[in-house]
Scaffold this motif. Sequence first.
Motif, short mmCIF file in Angstrom:
data_model
loop_
_atom_site.label_atom_id
_atom_site.label_comp_id
_atom_site.label_asym_id
_atom_site.label_seq_id
_atom_site.Cartn_x
_atom_site.Cartn_y
_atom_site.Cartn_z
N ASP A 1 13.76 -5.64 -6.98
CA ASP A 1 14.61 -4.46 -7.10
C ASP A 1 13.83 -3.33 -7.77
O ASP A 1 14.06 -2.99 -8.92
CB ASP A 1 15.86 -4.81 -7.90
N THR A 2 12.90 -2.78 -7.03
CA THR A 2 12.03 -1.72 -7.54
C THR A 2 11.38 -1.00 -6.37
O THR A 2 11.21 -1.58 -5.28
CB THR A 2 10.94 -2.31 -8.46
N LEU A 3 11.00 0.25 -6.59
CA LEU A 3 10.19 0.98 -5.62
C LEU A 3 8.72 0.94 -5.99
O LEU A 3 7.88 1.55 -5.31
CB LEU A 3 10.67 2.43 -5.52
N PHE A 4 8.39 0.22 -7.06
CA PHE A 4 7.01 0.07 -7.51
C PHE A 4 6.38 -1.08 -6.74
O PHE A 4 6.28 -2.21 -7.22
CB PHE A 4 6.97 -0.18 -9.02
N ASN A 5 5.96 -0.80 -5.51
CA ASN A 5 5.45 -1.85 -4.63
C ASN A 5 3.97 -1.71 -4.29
O ASN A 5 3.40 -2.63 -3.70
CB ASN A 5 6.27 -1.88 -3.34
N ALA B 1 15.28 1.22 5.08
CA ALA B 1 15.14 1.45 6.52
C ALA B 1 13.87 0.82 7.06
O ALA B 1 13.84 0.29 8.18
CB ALA B 1 15.16 2.95 6.81
N ALA B 2 12.80 0.87 6.27
CA ALA B 2 11.53 0.27 6.69
C ALA B 2 11.67 -1.25 6.79
O ALA B 2 11.21 -1.86 7.77
CB ALA B 2 10.42 0.63 5.72
N ASN C 1 6.65 -8.64 6.20
CA ASN C 1 5.89 -7.83 5.24
C ASN C 1 4.74 -8.65 4.67
O ASN C 1 4.96 -9.59 3.91
CB ASN C 1 6.83 -7.36 4.13
N ALA C 2 3.54 -8.28 5.03
CA ALA C 2 2.35 -8.99 4.54
C ALA C 2 1.86 -8.34 3.25
O ALA C 2 0.82 -7.70 3.20
CB ALA C 2 1.25 -8.99 5.60
N TYR C 3 2.64 -8.52 2.20
CA TYR C 3 2.29 -8.00 0.88
C TYR C 3 0.97 -8.58 0.39
O TYR C 3 0.46 -9.58 0.93
CB TYR C 3 3.40 -8.35 -0.12
N VAL C 4 0.40 -7.99 -0.63
CA VAL C 4 -0.71 -8.59 -1.35
C VAL C 4 -0.21 -8.96 -2.74
O VAL C 4 0.85 -8.49 -3.18
CB VAL C 4 -1.93 -7.65 -1.45
N ARG D 1 2.32 1.22 0.45
CA ARG D 1 3.47 2.06 0.11
C ARG D 1 4.64 1.71 1.03
O ARG D 1 4.57 1.92 2.23
CB ARG D 1 3.09 3.54 0.23
N GLU D 2 5.71 1.22 0.42
CA GLU D 2 6.85 0.73 1.15
C GLU D 2 8.04 1.68 1.12
O GLU D 2 9.16 1.31 1.47
CB GLU D 2 7.27 -0.64 0.60
#
Length: 332
Positions: free
Chosen positions: A286-290, A169-170, A181-184, A159-160
């Motif tokens: 460009d999304t908050l669906f992370n 800010a994060a 950011n170590a996304y998957v 959750r980002e």
Amino acid sequence: MIRRVCQSCRKTPLAMVIATLAITAGGVLCAQQTPRGDVEMSEPLRREIALSFDDAPRPDGTLLSGAARTARLIEALDRAKVEGAGFFVLTGNIPKTGDGAERLKAYQKAGHVLANHTHTHPSLNKTDIDFFLSDVDKAAEVLSGFDDKSNLFRFPYLREGDTGAKHGAAQEGLADRGLRNAYVTVDNYDWYLQALVDEAVAAGHVPDRSVLAETYVELLVDAVEFYDALAQRTLGRSPRHVLLLHENDLAALFVDDLVVRLRELGWTIIPITEAYEDEIADSAPDTLFNNQGRVAALAHAAGVEARSLVHAAEDEDYLRKLFQDRGLLPSD
């Protein structure tokens, strides 16, 4: 190297892409029928994936003690010739386990990578940014006692931030701290598989190990193929993937079986640091669906509905029924 997928796959609905991928030991090949009846093949698609384990060092489990889990996991990764796996450290677990620091050093000695996963595992969506970043800093302080730790950071629960301001800010806070950011790219419910096993053991039910191994590998491979098909549809290629796992008993028992199966399907296992050299590491969807991972975020930003970006097995009811049907969990 330029990775290509045939043009027909880019225009095909996701379910059909998954169904029509021809999987070989050398990689995925997509065939397109020409008007003359000949089969025109694209060049082999090199598919690469890194393994990552969250929440290390976890306490004793129902099947293995923490120390035994670490030893078996290191042995399994070594046997499978996996180098540079990522271990995302929940530093608050270290004093809870007693031997946590030694276990983390053992992962490092075996050639794997330690990274920041916060101190107390807060969800950024449910806390304010100042507390969240202070928790990141606490974890960094603890990790400063270890040599050769990485600058990778993974958000708890993936959750980002649930607002644009918090998300921004994060990202700025991580950049100020020199953290990446170590996304998957491949999400799954391996944590819930472990919870179901724990429930079965608590009820006095001993799951069949061979059936459990088969189920674990099947579900994770299905998730990998799902998100790779999504990537090919969205990006027109297979990126360097990152598989989300947790440092739990099931991973220690069956990760080598998983690697064998992935290699049979043409996957190359790469170090975690190499995975983040892919160009999607520098993308900013460009999304908050992370919280489904970077590939799903890119697809969502491109207009794909969120409900089609979640693998079918990321559902607790589905998995519970599957475990009951296979005799891994007592029926209600």
